[in-house]
Design a protein around this motif. Structure first.
Motif, short mmCIF file in Angstrom:
data_model
loop_
_atom_site.label_atom_id
_atom_site.label_comp_id
_atom_site.label_asym_id
_atom_site.label_seq_id
_atom_site.Cartn_x
_atom_site.Cartn_y
_atom_site.Cartn_z
N UNK A 176 192.35 80.28 -35.92
CA UNK A 176 191.28 80.26 -34.91
C UNK A 176 189.91 80.28 -35.56
N UNK A 177 189.06 79.38 -35.14
CA UNK A 177 187.71 79.27 -35.70
C UNK A 177 186.95 80.59 -35.59
N UNK A 178 187.07 81.25 -34.44
CA UNK A 178 186.34 82.50 -34.23
C UNK A 178 186.74 83.55 -35.25
N UNK A 179 188.01 83.58 -35.61
CA UNK A 179 188.46 84.53 -36.63
C UNK A 179 187.98 84.15 -38.01
N UNK A 180 187.95 82.85 -38.29
CA UNK A 180 187.58 82.39 -39.62
C UNK A 180 186.11 82.68 -39.93
N UNK A 181 185.23 82.48 -38.96
CA UNK A 181 183.81 82.68 -39.23
C UNK A 181 183.36 84.13 -38.99
N UNK A 182 184.27 84.98 -38.51
CA UNK A 182 183.95 86.39 -38.38
C UNK A 182 183.51 86.85 -37.01
N UNK A 183 183.61 85.99 -35.99
CA UNK A 183 183.19 86.37 -34.65
C UNK A 183 184.07 87.46 -34.04
N UNK A 214 181.53 81.24 -51.76
CA UNK A 214 181.38 79.79 -51.97
C UNK A 214 181.61 78.92 -50.74
N UNK A 215 182.17 79.47 -49.67
CA UNK A 215 182.53 78.62 -48.54
C UNK A 215 181.67 78.86 -47.31
N UNK A 216 181.62 80.09 -46.83
CA UNK A 216 180.92 80.37 -45.58
C UNK A 216 179.43 80.02 -45.71
N UNK A 217 178.92 79.25 -44.76
CA UNK A 217 177.51 78.87 -44.77
C UNK A 217 177.17 77.67 -45.62
N UNK A 218 178.17 77.11 -46.32
CA UNK A 218 177.91 75.95 -47.17
C UNK A 218 177.67 74.70 -46.34
N UNK A 219 176.83 73.82 -46.83
CA UNK A 219 176.57 72.56 -46.15
C UNK A 219 177.78 71.64 -46.32
N UNK A 220 178.28 71.12 -45.20
CA UNK A 220 179.42 70.20 -45.24
C UNK A 220 179.10 68.99 -44.38
N UNK A 221 180.05 68.07 -44.26
CA UNK A 221 179.82 66.85 -43.47
C UNK A 221 179.61 67.13 -42.00
N UNK A 222 180.07 68.27 -41.52
CA UNK A 222 179.97 68.55 -40.09
C UNK A 222 179.24 69.84 -39.78
N UNK A 223 178.64 70.48 -40.77
CA UNK A 223 177.95 71.74 -40.54
C UNK A 223 176.57 71.45 -39.95
N UNK A 224 176.28 72.03 -38.79
CA UNK A 224 175.04 71.77 -38.10
C UNK A 224 173.90 72.61 -38.66
N UNK A 225 174.21 73.75 -39.21
CA UNK A 225 173.17 74.58 -39.82
C UNK A 225 173.06 75.96 -39.21
N UNK A 226 173.48 76.10 -37.97
CA UNK A 226 173.52 77.41 -37.34
C UNK A 226 174.55 77.36 -36.22
N UNK A 227 175.14 78.52 -35.88
CA UNK A 227 176.20 78.54 -34.87
C UNK A 227 175.71 78.07 -33.50
N UNK A 228 176.64 77.53 -32.73
CA UNK A 228 176.32 77.14 -31.36
C UNK A 228 176.36 78.38 -30.46
#
Length: 256
Positions: A176-183, A214-228
């Motif tokens: 789950x995305x929410x678990x992965x990013x720490x929500x 090295x992963x969380x917050x890194x710029x990727x092809x789909x990272x918008x820059x801040x959470x929705x």
């Protein structure tokens, strides 16, 4: 620490493949960044069932984001997966038995399936279209504009997402995305990273350290820059469309 026999490691040993499959906007490239940071090879291809994106072409990350059509190749998944070597690759795959057999045939031993609450996924998809085109997202009448977008586009997006849901019972691990990013809190995040480490046969403390470094917050092809922030976009009008399209039922089937 990393096992020397792990498939697709930087050492080049092993023969297996890792699939990073996901509902769109569910942390696909965030998990890929973690795998890359752990020393896994791959990430050159992103598949759909009837086409794929080839990231091996020598372009900048910004060009990959803004001009994705330039990197698209039409081909069946069965044909396209022949290009994948040991390591990891990305996909938003619809489920069917034929596709499941292709994964088995091509030695996909580890299948991560990332999922997200579908209201949040739709908001993130809406935001990404502006980011991808290098345009400023309108701030005035944000909820009304988003409701119009949902009315036009949610049916097709949710239909595609619905065709992915059966992977929940076929994958190695649903993430789950929410678990992965720490929500869901630091403990839930640590527990999820430990489960990912278990699938990869790695030390969980090492995986967690690499993720935060090295992963969380890194710029990727789909990272918008801040959470929705869903409250800035969602409205009664959007909710009416979402419920009419069985979005809540789909959420329950995804376990989010």
């Amino acid at each position: 620490m990393m096992s020397p026999s792990l498939p697709g490691t930087a050492s080049g040993s092993g023969t297996g493949r890792i699939l990073v499959n996901s509902i769109p906007k569910s942390g696909t490239y965030l998990l890929g960044k973690l795998l890359e940071s752990l020393g896994f090879q791959g990430g050159e291809f992103h598949f759909r069932n009837s086409h794929y994106w080839d990231w091996t072409l020598d372009r900048t990350l910004e060009e990959h984001i803004e001009n994705q059509k330039k990197f698209r190749v039409d081909a069946s998944f069965g044909e396209a997966i022949e290009r994948v070597g040991p390591g990891y690759f990305y996909a938003h795959l619809y489920f069917d038995e034929a596709t499941d057999l292709i994964l088995k045939k091509h030695d996909v031993r580890t299948h991560f399936f990332l999922v997200r609450e579908l209201r949040e996924a739709l908001v993130s998809m809406y935001r990404f279209q502006f980011h991808q085109r290098g345009k400023e997202e309108p701030v005035e009448n944000r909820q009304a504009l988003f409701a119009t977008w949902v009315t036009k586009h949610a049916a097709s997006h949710l239909h595609g997402m619905g065709m992915q849901i059966p992977w929940v019972s076929r994958c190695s691990l649903t993430i789950p995305y929410a678990g992965l990013i720490g929500d869901r809190g630091p403990q839930a995040q640590a527990d999820l990273l430990a489960r990912i480490a278990g699938v990869l046969a790695l030390d969980p403390d090492h995986v967690q350290a690499v993720f935060h470094r090295s992963a969380i917050g890194s710029k990727t092809r789909t990272y918008i820059g801040k959470p929705s922030r869903i409250d800035e976009y969602w409205s009664d009008a959007a909710e009416t469309v979402f419920l009419a399209l069985d979005g809540d039922q789909m959420n329950r089937r995804l376990g989010v």
